[in-house]
Motif scaffolding. Structure first.
Motif, PDB file in Angstrom:
ATOM      1  N   LEU A   1      33.149  22.684 -11.035  1.00  0.00           N
ATOM      2  CA  LEU A   1      33.138  23.706 -10.081  1.00  0.00           C
ATOM      3  C   LEU A   1      32.654  23.390  -8.647  1.00  0.00           C
ATOM      4  CD1 LEU A   1      31.808  26.565 -12.452  1.00  0.00           C
ATOM      5  CD2 LEU A   1      33.929  26.589 -11.741  1.00  0.00           C
ATOM      6  N   LEU A   2      31.715  22.675  -8.570  1.00  0.00           N
ATOM      7  CA  LEU A   2      31.451  22.041  -7.341  1.00  0.00           C
ATOM      8  C   LEU A   2      32.436  21.178  -6.742  1.00  0.00           C
ATOM      9  CD1 LEU A   2      27.587  21.178  -8.015  1.00  0.00           C
ATOM     10  CD2 LEU A   2      28.522  23.125  -6.463  1.00  0.00           C
ATOM     11  N   LEU A   3      32.946  20.387  -7.457  1.00  0.00           N
ATOM     12  CA  LEU A   3      34.157  19.410  -6.988  1.00  0.00           C
ATOM     13  C   LEU A   3      35.459  20.162  -6.819  1.00  0.00           C
ATOM     14  CD1 LEU A   3      33.867  16.573  -9.699  1.00  0.00           C
ATOM     15  CD2 LEU A   3      33.592  16.509  -7.239  1.00  0.00           C
ATOM     16  N   LEU A   4      35.490  21.214  -7.221  1.00  0.00           N
ATOM     17  CA  LEU A   4      36.599  22.176  -6.931  1.00  0.00           C
ATOM     18  C   LEU A   4      36.647  22.783  -5.554  1.00  0.00           C
ATOM     19  CD1 LEU A   4      39.155  23.774  -7.603  1.00  0.00           C
ATOM     20  CD2 LEU A   4      37.775  25.423  -8.950  1.00  0.00           C
ATOM     21  N   GLN A   5      35.313  23.372  -5.377  1.00  0.00           N
ATOM     22  CA  GLN A   5      35.010  23.993  -4.121  1.00  0.00           C
ATOM     23  C   GLN A   5      35.234  22.908  -3.163  1.00  0.00           C
ATOM     24  OE1 GLN A   5      31.516  26.470  -3.771  1.00  0.00           O
ATOM     25  NE2 GLN A   5      31.133  25.763  -5.931  1.00  0.00           N
ATOM     26  N   LEU A   6      34.791  21.610  -3.386  1.00  0.00           N
ATOM     27  CA  LEU A   6      34.953  20.660  -2.289  1.00  0.00           C
ATOM     28  C   LEU A   6      36.418  20.502  -1.963  1.00  0.00           C
ATOM     29  CD1 LEU A   6      34.138  18.427  -0.308  1.00  0.00           C
ATOM     30  CD2 LEU A   6      34.041  16.836  -2.751  1.00  0.00           C
ATOM     31  N   CYS A   7      37.515  20.214  -2.954  1.00  0.00           N
ATOM     32  CA  CYS A   7      38.888  20.128  -2.788  1.00  0.00           C
ATOM     33  C   CYS A   7      39.500  21.163  -2.069  1.00  0.00           C
ATOM     34  CB  CYS A   7      39.365  19.735  -4.067  1.00  0.00           C
ATOM     35  SG  CYS A   7      39.008  18.291  -4.808  1.00  0.00           S
ATOM     36  N   MET A   8      38.924  22.292  -2.312  1.00  0.00           N
ATOM     37  CA  MET A   8      39.568  23.573  -1.689  1.00  0.00           C
ATOM     38  C   MET A   8      39.319  23.550  -0.195  1.00  0.00           C
ATOM     39  SD  MET A   8      38.791  26.595  -4.591  1.00  0.00           S
ATOM     40  CE  MET A   8      39.543  28.130  -3.588  1.00  0.00           C
ATOM     41  N   GLY A   9      37.911  23.154   0.177  1.00  0.00           N
ATOM     42  CA  GLY A   9      37.578  23.069   1.516  1.00  0.00           C
ATOM     43  C   GLY A   9      38.454  22.071   2.438  1.00  0.00           C
ATOM     44  N   LEU A  10      38.558  20.844   1.346  1.00  0.00           N
ATOM     45  CA  LEU A  10      39.116  19.446   2.168  1.00  0.00           C
ATOM     46  C   LEU A  10      40.761  20.275   2.414  1.00  0.00           C
ATOM     47  CD1 LEU A  10      38.018  16.725   0.081  1.00  0.00           C
ATOM     48  CD2 LEU A  10      37.551  17.359   2.461  1.00  0.00           C
ATOM     49  N   GLU A  11      41.432  20.937   1.434  1.00  0.00           N
ATOM     50  CA  GLU A  11      42.570  21.397   1.766  1.00  0.00           C
ATOM     51  C   GLU A  11      42.759  22.304   3.047  1.00  0.00           C
ATOM     52  OE1 GLU A  11      45.366  22.457  -1.512  1.00  0.00           O
ATOM     53  OE2 GLU A  11      43.617  22.569  -2.669  1.00  0.00           O
ATOM     54  N   HIS A  12      41.622  23.196   3.115  1.00  0.00           N
ATOM     55  CA  HIS A  12      41.848  23.964   4.433  1.00  0.00           C
ATOM     56  C   HIS A  12      41.792  23.251   5.611  1.00  0.00           C
ATOM     57  CE1 HIS A  12      40.931  27.495   6.801  1.00  0.00           C
ATOM     58  NE2 HIS A  12      39.794  26.783   7.186  1.00  0.00           N
ATOM     59  N   LEU A  13      41.002  22.040   5.704  1.00  0.00           N
ATOM     60  CA  LEU A  13      40.908  21.273   6.910  1.00  0.00           C
ATOM     61  C   LEU A  13      41.998  20.510   7.093  1.00  0.00           C
ATOM     62  CD1 LEU A  13      37.308  19.531   6.278  1.00  0.00           C
ATOM     63  CD2 LEU A  13      37.815  21.262   7.886  1.00  0.00           C
ATOM     64  N   ARG A  14      42.725  19.979   6.062  1.00  0.00           N
ATOM     65  CA  ARG A  14      44.175  19.532   6.271  1.00  0.00           C
ATOM     66  C   ARG A  14      45.122  20.400   6.686  1.00  0.00           C
ATOM     67  NH1 ARG A  14      44.985  14.971   1.546  1.00  0.00           N
ATOM     68  NH2 ARG A  14      43.168  13.605   2.436  1.00  0.00           N
ATOM     69  N   GLY A  15      44.977  21.590   6.278  1.00  0.00           N
ATOM     70  CA  GLY A  15      45.888  22.767   6.599  1.00  0.00           C
ATOM     71  C   GLY A  15      45.854  22.992   8.119  1.00  0.00           C
ATOM     72  N   GLN A  16      44.687  22.676   9.018  1.00  0.00           N
ATOM     73  CA  GLN A  16      44.512  22.811  10.355  1.00  0.00           C
ATOM     74  C   GLN A  16      44.558  21.586  11.073  1.00  0.00           C
ATOM     75  OE1 GLN A  16      41.214  25.434  11.086  1.00  0.00           O
ATOM     76  NE2 GLN A  16      41.871  26.992   9.828  1.00  0.00           N
ATOM     77  N   ASN A  17      45.022  20.449  10.399  1.00  0.00           N
ATOM     78  CA  ASN A  17      45.118  19.216  10.898  1.00  0.00           C
ATOM     79  C   ASN A  17      43.667  18.673  11.546  1.00  0.00           C
ATOM     80  OD1 ASN A  17      47.923  19.193  10.852  1.00  0.00           O
ATOM     81  ND2 ASN A  17      48.270  20.380  12.616  1.00  0.00           N
ATOM     82  N   MET A  18      42.809  19.042  10.673  1.00  0.00           N
ATOM     83  CA  MET A  18      41.385  18.653  10.875  1.00  0.00           C
ATOM     84  C   MET A  18      41.135  17.592   9.723  1.00  0.00           C
ATOM     85  SD  MET A  18      40.115  19.983  13.713  1.00  0.00           S
ATOM     86  CE  MET A  18      40.385  21.346  14.444  1.00  0.00           C
ATOM     87  N   ALA A  19      40.093  16.610   9.885  1.00  0.00           N
ATOM     88  CA  ALA A  19      39.628  15.525   9.179  1.00  0.00           C
ATOM     89  C   ALA A  19      38.179  15.637   8.794  1.00  0.00           C
ATOM     90  CB  ALA A  19      39.876  14.059   9.710  1.00  0.00           C
ATOM     91  N   GLN A  20      37.692  15.310   7.527  1.00  0.00           N
ATOM     92  CA  GLN A  20      36.314  15.598   7.291  1.00  0.00           C
ATOM     93  C   GLN A  20      35.589  14.214   7.914  1.00  0.00           C
ATOM     94  OE1 GLN A  20      38.560  14.320   5.224  1.00  0.00           O
ATOM     95  NE2 GLN A  20      37.718  12.461   4.705  1.00  0.00           N
TER      96      GLN A  20
END
Length: 522
Positions: A290-309
């Motif tokens: 569940l923690l890894l899933l939250q992380l992946c969803m956040g990374l998808e959001h960043l990429r959708g805005q052309n941002m990088a972690q």
């Protein structure tokens, strides 16, 4: 001249249309519909217009607009596909919808299934929006709070604890209070460490459940009572007599006000959970998924805005306690470490540090992919390494690069999640970029690990789109029934895990499930 013979009249065949719904009349003696009653209104309360709820200026049992498209009698209604958003008429259907309006949708038995499936999708969307608002707060209230905090500094805040409530790899966090609309609010004052500032990027990321949310920022002299641990000098050693008599001025630092107050970092959580992993491996590894899933969803959001972690490591991933349960659940506190916290990405930059010497140019490229924020493969490699760290398996950088160890370390099979996590880590750390799964695919694999379909579904049945479509429809129905039973029976309100589950069944299709299960169960 004789008149020409009369032509025979053509019989025009008019297509019969569905009757337009007229005004519904309530018979004398019928019970008066009550707003908010589950018998008359399926949409959850406190939903604003535009989120799938009926408009506020018209009750749910009032007449709806006529159907815009004519439907011939005897023509079956098109069955809505699970991946398509339900039509507006289905979004507005509730238990209190007048029977006169339901009639046209029920005239063909084949259309009933489409109506039910569309209502399920609309209900899941409303439920998901309601839970998300409970987790992150109403958007309009946040905007008012941001406007109120504009221009405010330390003088307008009350320091609730001089010691940091959390220290990440890039910042210290202090609990502060602020009076807003006659109520005392708590949030975090983030003090970035030297050479660590992502304000320019972070302020434009928008609202997401897995992204640290900013309320304001300012630059001011640090209050005298605050302590910054780990900074060499007198401040971290405690004040001396000379300091008390003539205190040295505090440094002027940038301060970022964050809506969520972090309790600890993911690194601290993993370090303190060895015993839990040993005694309850199934529960702990489910928490890890569940923690890894939250992380992946956040990374998808960043990429959708052309941002990088930024520096994606356990020290920069924050854990936040979810909102307190309602009064009926106050006595049901779970032991520390058993409840699911929110995971927040708080770093959107790369902290420059020393790099180890690389023995080859190819190894240098891999090393840069693991540490730099810009390469697209950085997130996949770091998440793969993070799986090993969460499962308490030591994996040095050399093993990930694959130059000094041909195989990755073994992951012990302690629960039903172990094999799937091992498979996911192998796919994320694959040396061939073309064979490596993306963050989006990793998110799908984690969702299947958590909520199915499991491999046993295909043990005696050939995997097909029809089988997966039926599985999705049944699981959506059972999920909504579970929510209703839990709310009525125990008064338990849905929380973060339920929201993540809603997100899965709201967006999954038989096609995506087919692709994910092909990769996971290969």
């Amino acid at each position: 001249d004789p008149l020409p013979p009369l032509l025979p009249k053509k019989q025009l065949q008019r297509a019969e249309s569905l009757p337009e719904p007229g005004p519904s009349h309530r018979c004398y003696g019928d019970p008066e519909p009550r707003a908010g009653s589950i018998l008359y209104s399926i949409p959850l309360p406190q939903l604003r217009h535009g989120e799938g709820a009926p408009p506020q200026d018209r009750p749910s049992w009032a007449p709806k607009k006529p159907l815009a498209k004519s439907q011939s009698l005897g023509e079956p209604l098109t069955r809505s596909s699970p991946q398509k958003a339900p039509s507006p008429s289905l979004k507005e259907l509730t238990f209190g919808t007048a029977d006169g309006e339901l009639g046209p949708l029920l005239e063909n038995p084949g259309g009933v299934c489409g109506v039910v499936l569309g209502c399920q999708e609309a209900s899941l969307a409303r439920l998901s929006a309601h839970i998300q608002e409970e987790l992150v707060g109403p958007e309009d209230r946040q905007q008012l709070l941001e406007a109120e905090l504009a221009g405010k500094r330390w003088a307008a805040l009350s320091v609730l604890d001089p010691q940091p409530c959390c220290q990440s790899g890039d910042a210290w966090y202090f609990r502060v209070g602020f009076t807003f609309e006659h109520s005392q609010l708590q949030f975090a004052a983030k003090v970035p460490k030297p050479c660590c500032s992502s304000l320019g990027v972070q302020s434009s990321l928008g609202t997401h459940c897995s992204i640290q949310r900013l309320l304001g920022h300012f630059t001011d002299r640090l209050p005298q009572e605050l302590v910054l641990p780990g900074i060499p000098g007198k401040q971290s050693q405690g004040p001396s007599r000379e300091d008390l008599a003539c205190p040295a001025p505090q440094p002027v630092l940038q301060v970022i006000l964050c809506a969520e107050v972090p309790q600890q970092t993911l690194a601290e959580f993993v370090k303190g959970s060895h015993a839990l992993h040993r005694t309850s491996p199934g529960h702990y590894e489910r928490l890890g998924c569940l923690l890894l899933l939250q992380l992946c969803m956040g990374l998808e959001h960043l990429r959708g805005q052309n941002m990088a972690q930024g520096d994606l490591c356990p020290e920069n991933l924050l854990l936040v306690q979810c909102p307190c349960p309602p009064r009926s659940q106050q006595g049901q506190k779970e032991p520390l470490g058993l409840s699911l916290p929110r995971l927040l990405i708080s770093s959107f930059f790369k902290v420059q540090g020393k790099q180890r010497a690389c023995s080859s140019s190819q190894e240098q490229d891999w090393s840069q992919s693991l540490t730099a924020a810009s390469p697209p493969s950085a997130a996949e490699l770091n998440v793969g390494r993070l799986i090993y760290q969460i499962l308490h398996v030591d994996i040095p950088l050399e093993n990930i690069l694959g130059f000094r160890s041909k195989t990755l370390p073994e992951i012990p099979l302690l629960s039903i999640y172990s094999a799937g996590l091992k498979r996911l880590a192998t796919l994320l750390l694959h040396r061939d970029p073309h064979e490596r799964v993306s963050i989006e695919q990793a998110r799908g694999i984690l969702q299947v690990l958590l909520w199915g379909p499991r491999q046993e579904l295909f043990a005696r049945r050939r995997k097909s789109l029809a089988l997966l479509r039926g599985w999705l429809e049944v699981k959506r129905t059972l999920l909504l029934l579970r929510f209703a039973e839990n709310t009525a029976g125990t008064g338990v309100s849905p929380g973060l895990e339920e929201w993540l589950c809603c997100q899965y069944f709201q967006g999954a299709t038989e096609h995506t499930l087919y692709q994910v299960t092909q990769v996971l169960y290969a």
